[in-house]
Design an enzyme around this catalytic site. Structure first.
Site, PDB file in Angstrom:
ATOM      1  N   GLY A   7       0.862  -1.081   0.024  1.00 46.43           N
ATOM      2  CA  GLY A   7       0.009   0.006  -0.118  1.00 46.43           C
ATOM      3  C   GLY A   7       0.819   1.157   0.013  1.00 46.43           C
ATOM      4  NE  ARG A  32      -4.617   3.322  -5.918  1.00 48.30           N
ATOM      5  CZ  ARG A  32      -5.764   2.300  -5.914  1.00 48.30           C
ATOM      6  NH1 ARG A  32      -5.882   1.748  -7.007  1.00 48.30           N
ATOM      7  NH2 ARG A  32      -6.388   2.091  -4.947  1.00 48.30           N
ATOM      8  CE  LYS A  75      -7.695   6.357   2.148  1.00 45.98           C
ATOM      9  NZ  LYS A  75      -7.872   7.565   3.075  1.00 45.98           N
ATOM     10  CB  ALA A 124       3.644  11.343   4.560  1.00 39.56           C
ATOM     11  CE  LYS A 183      -3.867   5.430  13.646  1.00 38.46           C
ATOM     12  NZ  LYS A 183      -2.974   4.559  12.595  1.00 38.46           N
TER      13      LYS A 183
END
Length: 325
Positions: A7, A32, A75, A124, A183
């Site tokens: 990912g 990708r 994701k 990022a 989190k």
């Protein structure tokens, strides 16, 4: 250490790039086509806090890979697809560094190797194919998920990050569950509120948005306690407020997704809280309201149960979220 980053979005590319700076690490990014092509041709360019270019291996095909470690940064709605592809390979351990809760259980149910949970406050933004902006440094925590006693491999993974000058800590099985619920509270408070308001994270530092922080955090803490995680209300509220302050100028991943008309990770954030609370007989009205509003927005744009952003190569968080994970 041989490392696959499954990912190669924002956080995946950043961490993969930092790990690739270590001569003893052999890093492969799975992402990708446009991003992979750029990395193959020009290398991965990191800008922001530091500027450098590294040349990790890169591929669009996540099947049949072998490594000491696979870092999963897709994701959350692509986790099942990622697990199917990872299952065709051979890994000593797999570590989730994703938003929301439930990802580790999906991976553990599909893979025949230790699964670790992880969280990071690095931030990022993937600006363009082959380029990611490093906009925040913090820490990274890993710990055993399944089996609960794989502390040794978790320690080796933490050491691999430290070799890349990433502030990494290994905690035990109880510790990583507490960190992930903490989190979750941060994301539950920041992501949907900023997405609905189309505002930066700092909007939650002052009324009226600040009035939502405590109720959301209390509901998450109560739900965590109901499932056996020792998470106090006061510390949870403080954790959310600290991230709001530290990332005041940032735009959350969910806000970014909504601006782009993309499916969000609401189901594994506030939706996860709602479902666990329902099972425990707890009322979480604020989380339920936020979950319902974002789901209504998604339904209006035709976002269903499957990812509309591709398959298991997923972008990770190609936008940089509230706490960098």
């Amino acid at each position: 250490m041989e490392i696959v980053v499954f990912g190669a979005g924002s956080i995946g590319s950043l961490l993969g790039g930092l790990l690739a700076c270590v001569p003893d690490h052999d890093v492969t990014l799975v992402g990708r086509e446009a991003h992979v092509d750029a990395v193959r041709q020009e290398g991965l360019r990191i800008t922001g806090r530091e500027a450098f270019t590294v040349r990790p291996d890169a591929t669009t095909d996540g099947t049949g890979l072998a490594a000491d470690l696979a870092l999963v940064t897709v994701k959350a709605f692509d986790t099942e697809s990622a697990a199917r592809e990872l299952r065709t390979g051979d890994f000593r351990a797999v570590c989730s560094l994703q938003n929301g809760m439930g990802n580790e259980d999906v991976l553990a149910g599909a893979l025949d190797c230790p699964v670790l949970g992880g969280t990071t406050s690095y931030g990022a933004v993937r600006e363009a194919p082959g380029e990611v902006t490093w906009n925040g440094a913090g820490d990274l925590v890993v710990g055993p998920w399944e089996p609960r006693d794989c502390d040794g491999v978790a320690g080796e993974v933490a050491e691999a990050f430290r070799a890349a000058e990433i502030d990494a800590e290994r905690v035990d099985a109880d510790g990583i569950r507490k960190r992930l619920w903490e989190k979750l509270a941060v994301n539950a408070a920041i992501n949907p509120t900023t997405a609905l308001a189309r505002a930066e994270n700092g909007a939650l530092a002052a009324p009226p948005a600040a009035d939502l922080v405590a109720p959301i955090a209390r509901e998450v803490a109560a739900t965590a306690q109901a499932v056996g995680v020792d998470l106090g209300e006061a510390e949870t509220i403080e954790a959310v407020e600290a991230v709001v302050d530290a990332t005041a100028e940032n735009e959350s991943s969910m806000c970014h997704d909504v601006r782009r008309g993309r499916r969000t990770e609401i189901d594994v954030i506030n939706g996860y809280v709602v479902e666990r609370a329902r099972e425990a007989g707890i009322d979480v009205p604020t989380n339920r309201t936020l979950w319902t509003l974002i789901r209504a927005w998604e339904a209006g744009r035709g976002h269903g149960e499957s990812s509309d952003d591709g398959d298991g190569d997923g972008d990770g968080d190609d936008d940089g979220d509230s706490d960098g994970a």
